[in-house]
Structures are given as C-alpha cells and as structure tokens.
Write an enzyme that holds these catalytic residues in place. Structure first.
Site, PDB file in Angstrom:
ATOM      1  N   GLU A 741       0.895  -1.178   0.000  1.00 30.82           N
ATOM      2  CA  GLU A 741       0.000   0.000   0.000  1.00 30.82           C
ATOM      3  C   GLU A 741       0.919   1.211   0.000  1.00 30.82           C
ATOM      4  OE1 GLU A 741      -3.322  -0.374   0.352  1.00 30.82           O
ATOM      5  OE2 GLU A 741      -3.544  -2.374   1.220  1.00 30.82           O
ATOM      6  N   CYS A 775      -1.904   8.936   3.774  1.00 27.05           N
ATOM      7  CA  CYS A 775      -1.842   8.574   2.352  1.00 27.05           C
ATOM      8  C   CYS A 775      -3.122   9.029   1.660  1.00 27.05           C
ATOM      9  CB  CYS A 775      -1.664   7.083   2.200  1.00 27.05           C
ATOM     10  SG  CYS A 775      -2.831   6.162   3.177  1.00 27.05           S
TER      11      CYS A 775
HETATM   12  P1  NAD Z   1       8.507   4.645   4.342  1.00 26.37           P
HETATM   13  O1  NAD Z   1       8.377   3.976   3.041  1.00 26.37           O
HETATM   14  O2  NAD Z   1       9.631   5.561   4.544  1.00 26.37           O
HETATM   15  O3  NAD Z   1       8.624   3.552   5.478  1.00 26.37           O
HETATM   16  C1  NAD Z   1       7.702   2.500   5.616  1.00 26.37           C
HETATM   17  C2  NAD Z   1       8.382   1.328   6.306  1.00 26.37           C
HETATM   18  O4  NAD Z   1       9.347   0.788   5.430  1.00 26.37           O
HETATM   19  C3  NAD Z   1       9.124   1.696   7.568  1.00 26.37           C
HETATM   20  O5  NAD Z   1       8.930   0.673   8.525  1.00 26.37           O
HETATM   21  C4  NAD Z   1      10.547   1.777   7.125  1.00 26.37           C
HETATM   22  O6  NAD Z   1      11.467   1.535   8.156  1.00 26.37           O
HETATM   23  C5  NAD Z   1      10.598   0.661   6.093  1.00 26.37           C
HETATM   24  N1  NAD Z   1      11.657   0.743   5.104  1.00 26.37           N
HETATM   25  C6  NAD Z   1      12.365   1.845   4.717  1.00 26.37           C
HETATM   26  N2  NAD Z   1      13.258   1.488   3.775  1.00 26.37           N
HETATM   27  C7  NAD Z   1      13.108   0.178   3.550  1.00 26.37           C
HETATM   28  C8  NAD Z   1      13.716  -0.761   2.696  1.00 26.37           C
HETATM   29  N3  NAD Z   1      14.676  -0.397   1.843  1.00 26.37           N
HETATM   30  N4  NAD Z   1      13.302  -2.017   2.708  1.00 26.37           N
HETATM   31  C9  NAD Z   1      12.314  -2.408   3.524  1.00 26.37           C
HETATM   32  N5  NAD Z   1      11.724  -1.580   4.386  1.00 26.37           N
HETATM   33  C10 NAD Z   1      12.096  -0.296   4.405  1.00 26.37           C
HETATM   34  O7  NAD Z   1       7.098   5.326   4.618  1.00 26.37           O
HETATM   35  P2  NAD Z   1       6.647   6.146   5.885  1.00 26.37           P
HETATM   36  O8  NAD Z   1       7.305   7.465   5.860  1.00 26.37           O
HETATM   37  O9  NAD Z   1       6.728   5.318   7.120  1.00 26.37           O
HETATM   38  O10 NAD Z   1       5.093   6.332   5.584  1.00 26.37           O
HETATM   39  C11 NAD Z   1       4.606   7.329   4.760  1.00 26.37           C
HETATM   40  C12 NAD Z   1       4.266   6.762   3.398  1.00 26.37           C
HETATM   41  O11 NAD Z   1       3.369   5.691   3.568  1.00 26.37           O
HETATM   42  C13 NAD Z   1       3.543   7.735   2.524  1.00 26.37           C
HETATM   43  O12 NAD Z   1       4.053   7.637   1.224  1.00 26.37           O
HETATM   44  C14 NAD Z   1       2.113   7.262   2.579  1.00 26.37           C
HETATM   45  O13 NAD Z   1       1.345   7.613   1.459  1.00 26.37           O
HETATM   46  C15 NAD Z   1       2.261   5.810   2.710  1.00 26.37           C
HETATM   47  N6  NAD Z   1       1.105   5.204   3.319  1.00 26.37           N
HETATM   48  C16 NAD Z   1       0.272   4.491   2.517  1.00 26.37           C
HETATM   49  C17 NAD Z   1      -0.866   3.918   3.053  1.00 26.37           C
HETATM   50  C18 NAD Z   1      -1.825   3.129   2.211  1.00 26.37           C
HETATM   51  O14 NAD Z   1      -2.654   2.430   2.766  1.00 26.37           O
HETATM   52  N7  NAD Z   1      -1.752   3.193   0.904  1.00 26.37           N
HETATM   53  C19 NAD Z   1      -1.139   4.069   4.418  1.00 26.37           C
HETATM   54  C20 NAD Z   1      -0.245   4.793   5.204  1.00 26.37           C
HETATM   55  C21 NAD Z   1       0.886   5.341   4.638  1.00 26.37           C
END
Ligand code: NAD
Length: 980
Positions: A741, A775
C-alpha cells in the site's frame, strides 16, 4: 385511565382546538403554490427528498441554465410530479427556461419569507411591528452560515451586536403586556447560537471551546443587559450540548452577570439527558439564589442526531419515538413550573396536547399566565397562535433575520418539521387525526432497551470513537498522557522466538513536538538477527497452523478486548510518538481494534474447508493453507492500526510473522507486539524486529524463506520491495507475494453548486488533519470556475483559523510533522510553489518543534511538482477548471490512484464522477480520509499500491495458498452416497 388531571388537559386541548376552528396554516393552504407542492410530496417520500434537496441547492444556482439542469436532474425521471412542477420542468428544457427559473425563484423566495422575518434587521422591523400590533412578542435570531473561520465568527458577532443596538433603539417604548410580565419577559429578546461565534467549536477542544465562546458571548450579554433586553442561548447539536451548558452557567457566574436575570437557555426534550440537565440547572440557580429562563423545545435535529449516532456507533442521544419526547416534554415542563422560585419558564411547542398540559399544570399550581410564556416559530401554526391569543395566553414568535442562502438550512429544517409523519402540525392540519387521539397522554419511556444478547462472535461492528464531550473521557485522556509520559525513555529489545536481544546498535524515537524528549530507546535488528528471526518463525509456524482457525481468531478477539481496556494509553503513545491529535490518535486505536475483530470474523468465514460441486462419485474439498513466514513492514503514520491490520491478517491465516515497525513509531509498535503476545500469540509466531529500514528491511525482503511481504509506506520503498522480492534467489522454493500500500496525490473536486459550508471544512479536514500526513489526504483541490472566487475567499480565511500546536494539547488541530527532515522537505515544496505560483493562504505555526504552517498554493503551472508529487504535509494545491469534464481530467491526471472526493449537489455530476473518477476510494460530499474497516475497505491502484483492499472482504485470502483435493469416490461401481 383518564384521571381528573388528564381530563382537564383534554378539556383545555379541546378548547384550543375549538378556537382554531377550521383554519389551516398558510403553508398548507392548497390554493397556494407551496401548499399544493407540499401536499404532493407528503404522499411521496422519494419526491420529498428530491424536492428538499433541490430547495437546498437552489440559492447557489445563478443562471437559468443551471436551474434548468438541476430541475431536469432532480425531477426529470420522477413519474408522479405535481402538475405545477411538471410544467416548470418541461418549460425549463425549452425556450421557457428563464421564465421557469424566475417563477421558481419567486415561489421559493415566498416560502422562505414565510419563515424569515426579513433579510436585514431594517426590513424585519415592519413584520416585527405587525407582530406587536397583534399582541405577540418576538425573539430574533440572525441566520448565519456555519462559521468556518475566525473572521466569519467575528463578523457574525459584529452583525449580532449591531442587531441588538438597532432593535434596542427601535423597540424602546414597546410594551409587552402587564408591567410585572415585562420584567420577566422584556420586549427586546434575542436568540443566539454558539456555533456561529466560534469556528473551531467542538468537543475535543472542549476547554478552548467553552473559554472562547464565553469571550464572544460576553459582549452580547452586555449589550442586551444595557438595553434592558434578554438573550437566549439556542441549543444545537448534541455534540455541543455540554459546551453550551458550561458556557451559559460559567458566564452567568461571572461577577458582572451574577445579578442579571436576562439570559436564558434552550433545552431539548428529545434528548434523554435533558431532565437531569434541567435538575442540575435548577440546583445551580437555587444555590446562587438567582433567576434564569429556560425555553423548553422538542428539538430540531432529530434526523441528524439519529444518523450521526448510527454512523459512530454511539448510543442514541434522542428518544427513538416521538411519543417519548412528548412524555419527556411534560416531565420537564412539570419540573420547570415547580421551580418558579428560580426559573422563568418558556415553552416552545406547537403541539396542542403539550400546550394544554402546561396550562393545566400551571393552573393547578396557581401560576398565572403572566408568569410563563409560549413560544412558536415565525410563519408556523398560525391557527394555534390565534387560539392561544383568544385564550389570553402570551405567545412569543421565534423570528429569524437573514438572507436566503444562509437561511436555507433553517428553511429545510422547517419544511421537514411541517411535513414529518410524526409532526403535530401535519397530523393536525393535513392528516386530520382525531382530536381525542391528538390529546391522548404520551407513552412514558421505560428506560433504554437492554443490550441485545451477543452471539459468539457478534456480527462485526466498528469500534465507536470516544465522545470527548464527556468530562470523564477528557480527564481520562489527560491522565493517560501523564502515565505514558512517565514511561518515556525505556529500552526495548528485539524479540525473536521469545528471546530478547539487545543488538549491537540502537536508535531512539522522539516526540516530534519536542524532539529533545526521547519516547523510547530500541535495540536495532541487523542482518544476522533478521536471519535468526526467519529461522525462528519457520520453526514455530507449524504449531500455529495446527491450532486451527477458531483458536487463532479467538486470540485476535482477546487482543481486541485488551486494546479496548488500554485504549487511552495506546492513544497517548501515538500522541507523543507520532504527533497525532487526541481524536486522530483515538481513531487509530479504534481502527486497530476493528482490524482484530474484522479479520478474526473474516477468517471464520473464509478459511474453513468447503466442498465444491456436487457431481456424483466425486468429492472436491477446497481449503486454504497459510503461505508460511511473512514480513510486516509498517509506516509511522497509522502506527497501531496499519501494523495491527497487516499483522492480524497474516497471523489469523496461520502464518508466522516478523514485524518491523517504523523506527519513528517503534514504541507504539511495541505496544501492539505486547498486546498480541498477551492475548496468546505464541513466541516465535510473532517476532519484533525494530531497525533501520534499508538494513533489516532489505535483508528480510530478500530472504529465500520469506513467503510474503505486507508493506505499507512510501512508493519509493514499496517499489524497491516489489523489485527485490521479485528476484528468485538460490535456495528459494517459492514465489514471494508482495502486498504494498503506497502513496497518493489525492484530489477533491468542488462543483459549482457545492455546499461550501460542507466543502470547506471537508477540504480542510482532508488536507490538514494530522498535518496532511495521511496517504488518503487531499493534496489537490480542483475547483470549478463558477464557485472559485467564493470558495477561495472562505477557504483562505478558514486556513488562517486552523490551530497549529502540540498534539497533546486538545486545542491543536494540526500537530507537528514527524521529524526535522520532513519539515525541511515540506517547507521546500511551499517555497517552490510560492515561486512557481502564488501562496494563496497560510496559517500560523509556533516556533520550535517540527511545525509547518498549513499552506494553500494557487496558480501553479501545469506539470508543477506540487501537482504531481506526494508531499505528505499540510500543503494544498488549488487548480481552477472550467467544467466537470476538465475537473475529472485534472483529478485523474496522476501516477497515483488512491482516494478522491467530490462536493456537488448535481445528480448528474455525482453520477459522472462515480463512473469516471478513477481512484481506489471515492468519497462524495464528505471528507476523503477516515475510511472505516468493513465499511470503506481501503486501498488504491496504479502506483498507489498492489493487493486487495485493507479492511475488505478480499484481503485475508492474500495471506493464504488455496488448495483443492479431489477424490474419486466411485469404487467397484458404487459410491458412499449410494451405500448410505
Ligand atoms: P517509508 O516507506 O519511509 O517507510 C515504511 C516502512 O518501510 C518503515 O517501517 C521503514 O522503516 C521501512 N523501510 C524503509 N526502507 C526500507 C527498505 N529499503 N526495505 C524495507 N523496508 C524499508 O514510509 P513512511 O514514511 O513510514 O510512511 C509514509 C508513506 O506511507 C507515505 O508515502 C504514505 O502515502 C504511505 N502510506 C500508505 C498507506 C496506504 O494504505 N496506501 C497508508 C499509510 C501510509
């Protein structure tokens, strides 16, 4: 059984009916246009909805073409139209469009004028004078648009003070019956609504709402007192009831008003709370030896309260049956009349039984007709008013002043009231119910019905949000914040197979409002530990699978119960660690509970083996096995709910899980881990691996034994995971599944005919709620040229009124953004947008902390990064378009497709958006955030994500592998069925 008293009530009622003779209120006169149309809609509920919706949108339709289009859209397909409307609809389609629009304008205007004394105080003066000449009193109310900004609230207060001054001058010398009566009921009588005086009024920022409403009301009280007049505080929605009561008593307790009896308050008999509120008010006044006035009404927001409570899952605050409201009205009236030492009673009702009851009760107590009064709405129930006048009962009319547009909500409420099946006026003047039936005593209420016995498990229902209007909830929340603050700075380990690891490295999570405050310290999972985590999960998954779906589901239900018990504390962690406001944090906890409850039930529905097909001699068994070991990688912005959803779904399907919370919200993540363990998820089946995304995340995603990754987060990381998981590595015996997501660049379209009273707060909430860090947040608003100027003017003022501050302060609407990096990035976008286009409005942000002022950018060049990229902060880009087709093209022009919204009152625009606005979740005439589990399954497509919608009926199956076993049961020519 009719007692002597009931006979007396009936006799007085009959007397009123006799005096009413055969007159009908003007509105129901069938010789009149409105009478004829109303007559037709009362027989056809669908038409009634269409007509009232049309009347509601009518004032914003400026051209004959717009009127014609709406007429066709609302009524074109109606088979049974009253002749008059049919004529107008037909005429609207041809050269008669302008005439048809003019006729409508005249007629709707004249219906509105029935209920509104005048558009301005000056114009209202003649009708008010006329009332006086007929021996009636009045109270005036200024119709106002909902105050969406502090500027609007300030203007309302100014208009109100001007009205008071004007009427004080004009009515000087007006008499109001006997001199003694005048002291209790001065001729200058004003009514006021708090929601027009403070734009941010609401239960979450309760203390601020009370304090600021008092501040705004104080000059109004002063003006009335100086003019020897009277002010009544109207009662509005239930959510503002306690605030209104506190504003009222608090203000009158101030030294300058302690000796003043000139302020009253309305109480609504349809609320189950009202009798107790009345008792409290009487005790309050007695203790202070003071006098106050109560206007007892039945209540005008019944439909709204019923729908709102139903949507939130809250107990119904109103009586479900009209008869119980009538009963409560009498109970309250009796108490009011028995409290004459401190209370001056005013009774707002058109119901002859209620009037007769009051008169009989007063007479029984020896109370004279000058010591209480009746109040009725201007333009309604004239025959009843005439009958009372003939019986020498004083009547005061509630007379609104204002223009048609802001008056529309008032007008529709009055029309609903006049045409309601349960309403006294319709029963009396239209349905001609017998007088005996109308005068029968109302049925008493015997208390709330007992809760329905729960089957196991009861059908899924969303967890109701907290009601912050209850003082206990607010105090509880504050205490939880203090408790959680006391647990700051603890050290949390990596937990694998039940064993705790300190790791070689660590990191901290901090309070984004005060980054020097460390919320938690965490061991950091590295590659080696991650590998151990997978091994542990592999070792434990078999036992978990064997437990069976019932036991796994019951563990989720237990976890939900634990979360419910710890609800405030869980929310408090989020407030501190992720900067969520009270309401937002509570909603996240409620959503986590919902996921546990919902996926538990979904597992019971979907994961039991099934037989398919019924061919003889063949048995087909269809069932699901878990996929194996999964990794859950969660974001920080819904730190409990999204983590709980992905983890619960994976677990209940029988998988073992390695859970990696975001490092920015790892303490909240720990709360979820602890909760699931306590509920009975065995060691090793759930492993807690805080760490840095790139390191631990990558190594888990790439591990050959990991069968699936459930990820929610940014597009950049999500796509990297899809790619990383797509490569098959040595030793790997499965194809990984990725559920991802990701982000959004969501748009709301505002149509020319949108109700801006709803659209502006909807856009503000969607764009700036949780500082835009959702999001689903609105980051583009696409506005049709027809309302662009109006929309922008009010939006800009509303943005300047948004309160920015620490999330732990319930008065903050926008909290800090998550960290310094995010702040810099967002400010960079604002700067870029200001250069490329224009900074159209900006709120104020406090210094220090990670605060970003809510900002609106306009006139951006097409293709601007502000229109394409996810910003994840309180930044809104506005685009002006010519028409609906262009609006849809702009809204759809994105690499993302997550949420979208439309504010419109045109059935054709709504139908077109349903079909052509291509996003995962489209919301019409409501904010675009806040999807509820089971009701609005959530998720997008294009680069917004891949996989089934979270909280929906297809989600769970992604965590399973379906299997089919077919057995040929035919042996030696017979089958078990034949043998049986
Ligand atoms: P992010 O992608 O920075 O981090 C998400 C998770 O991924 C964290 O736990 C992070 O530590 C981990 N991560 C980071 N790099 C990684 C890698 N290389 N490999 C595996 N895991 C890794 O996102 P965020 O800042 O935590 O959240 C905000 C983003 O999430 C926004 O883009 C938002 O739109 C999206 N979001 C989407 C939904 C949805 O349902 N579509 C819901 C909530 C948030």
């Amino acid at each position: 059984m009719a007692t002597a008293f009931q006979e007396e009530v009936a006799a007085r009622g009959m007397e009123i009916f006799r005096r009413m003779a055969d007159a009908s209120p003007a509105l129901f006169e069938r010789t009149w246009w409105a009478g004829k149309v109303l007559d037709a809609v009362m027989a056809n509920p669908r038409l009634k909805v269409q007509l009232f919706r049309f009347i509601d949108v009518f004032p914003v339709l400026t051209t004959a073409e717009e009127v014609a289009a709406h007429l066709r859209e609302y009524f074109g397909a109606e088979p049974e139209l009253p002749d008059l409307l049919r004529m107008l609809v037909t005429a609207a389609s041809g050269p008669g469009a302008a005439v048809s629009a003019a006729i409508l304008r005249r007629n709707i205007g004249s219906v509105a004028r029935t209920f509104i004394a005048g558009e301005t105080p000056e114009r209202a003066l003649a009708p008010l004078r006329k009332l006086r000449e007929r021996g009636r009193d009045f109270t005036v109310d200024l119709l106002g648009e909902t105050a969406l900004s502090e500027e609007e609230a300030a203007r309302y207060q100014e208009r109100y003070l001007a009205l008071a001054a004007f009427l004080a001058g004009e009515t000087r010398g007006w008499r109001s019956g006997a001199p003694g009566r005048e002291r209790l009921f001065p001729p200058l009588n004003l009514s006021v609504k708090l929601s027009s005086l403070f734009s941010r009024i609401g239960p979450q920022n309760y203390e601020e709402s009370v304090a600021l409403s008092r501040e705004r009301l104080r000059p109004v009280f002063r003006a009335a007192r100086e003019a020897g007049g009277f002010v009544n505080l109207d009662m509005e929605m239930y959510s503002l009831k306690n605030i209104t009561l506190d504003v009222y008593t608090g203000l009158l307790d101030e030294p300058e008003f302690r000796d003043w009896d000139g302020a009253g308050i309305a109480l609504q008999a349809y609320l189950t709370d009202t009798f107790a509120d009345l008792e409290r008010l009487v005790a309050w006044a007695r203790e202070r030896r003071r006098r106050f006035t109560v206007r007892l009404v039945k209540g005008a927001y019944w439909e709204y309260e019923t729908v709102t409570a139903g949507q939130k899952g809250w107990p119904l605050p109103v009586f479900a049956e009209k008869s119980h409201t009538d009963w409560n009205y009498e109970r309250c009236a009796e108490l009011m009349l028995a409290s004459g030492d401190c209370l001056t009673p005013a009774f707002g009702t058109h119901n002859v039984r209620s009037l007769a009851f009051v008169m009989a009760t007063a007479a029984g107590r020896g109370i004279s007709r000058d010591e209480y009064e009746f109040q009725m709405l201007y333009g309604m129930a004239e025959p009843v008013k005439d009958a009372l006048a003939a019986l020498s009962c004083p009547v005061r009319e509630y007379a609104p002043i204002g223009e048609l547009l802001p008056g529309m909500a008032y007008l529709v409420r009055r029309l609903l009231e006049n045409t309601s099946n349960e309403g006294f006026l319709r029963k009396t003047f239209v349905d001609r119910v017998s007088r005996e039936a109308l005068l029968a005593p109302p049925r008493p209420w015997s208390g709330a019905p007992p809760p329905v016995a729960a089957e196991s498990p009861a059908p899924f229902a969303n967890e109701p949000p907290l009601d912050f209007s209850a003082a206990t909830v607010r105090t509880g929340f504050r205490e939880a914040l203090a408790r959680v603050r006391g647990s700051f700075g603890r050290q949390y380990p990596v937990v694998i197979g039940g064993e705790e690891f300190a790791g070689n490295d660590g990191f901290e999570s901090v309070n984004p409002a005060a980054p020097e405050e460390v919320v938690g310290r965490f061991a950091c999972c590295d590659r080696e530990l991650a590998g151990r985590g997978v091994a542990a999960a592999l070792a434990y998954r078999g036992g978990w699978e064997k437990k069976g779906v019932e036991e796994r589901a019951s563990i989720l239900f237990r976890a939900a119960a634990l979360a419910r018990n710890r609800r405030l504390e869980l929310a408090a962690w989020e407030v501190f660690e992720t900067g969520k406001g009270w309401g937002e944090a509570d909603a996240d906890v409620a959503e986590a509970i919902d996921y546990l409850e919902y996926y538990g039930r979904e597992a019971l529905r979907l994961l039991r083996p099934r037989r398919l097909g019924d061919a003889p001699g063949e048995e087909n068994r269809y069932f699901h096995q878990p996929r194996g070991v999964g990794v859950v990688i969660a974001p920080w912005n819904f730190p409990l709910a999204i983590s709980a959803g992905m983890t619960a779904a994976a677990l209940v399907a029988g998988n073992a899980v390695i859970y990696k919370p975001s490092s920015l919200s790892a303490a909240t993540g720990w709360q979820l881990f602890a909760l699931l363990r306590e509920a009975g998820v065995p060691d090793g089946v759930l492993n807690f691996v805080p760490g840095r995304g790139e390191e631990v995340g990558n190594s888990l995603v790439e591990h050959p034994d990991v069968a699936f990754v459930a990820f929610t987060g940014s597009r950049e990381v999500g796509l990297a995971i899809v790619e990383g998981a797509g490569r098959t590595r040595p030793g790997q015996r499965l194809v990984k599944r990725v559920i991802a997501e990701m982000g959004g660049k969501n748009a709301i379209i505002v149509d020319t005919d949108a109700d801006l009273d709803a659209a502006i707060p909807g856009v503000i909430l969607s764009a700036f709620g949780y500082a835009g860090q959702k999001c689903s947040a609105c980051s583009r608003v696409v506005v049709l040229a027809g309302c662009y100027e109006r929309f922008m003017a009010r939006l800009a003022e509303a943005v300047r009124s948004v309160a920015v501050g620490p999330a732990e302060d319930p008065a903050s609407f926008v909290g800090p953004v998550i960290d310094g990096r995010a702040k810099e990035k967002i400010l960079g976008y604002i700067e870029l947008g200001s250069r490329e286009g224009r900074l159209a409005a900006q709120g104020k942000a406090p210094a220090g902390g990670n605060y970003v002022p809510p900002s609106v950018l306009a006139d951006l060049p097409p293709g601007s990064r502000l229109l394409r990229e996810e910003i994840f902060g309180p930044v809104l880009a506005v685009v002006q378009v010519r028409d609906m087709e262009e609006a849809l093209a702009v809204a759809n022009d994105s690499e993302y497709a997550l949420t979208g919204g439309l504010y419109s009152r045109s059935p054709a625009s709504i139908a077109r958006a349903r079909e052509a606005f291509r996003v995962g979740n489209l919301y019409i005439n409501r904010p675009i955030t806040g999807a509820l589990v089971g009701r609005q399954p959530f998720g997008g497509f294009r680069l917004s994500g891949v996989g089934a919608k979270a909280g929906g009926p297809d989600y769970l199956l992604q965590f399973t592998e379906p299997r089919l076993v077919t057995e040929n049961t035919l042996r030696r020519g017979f089958t078990p069925e034949q043998a049986g």
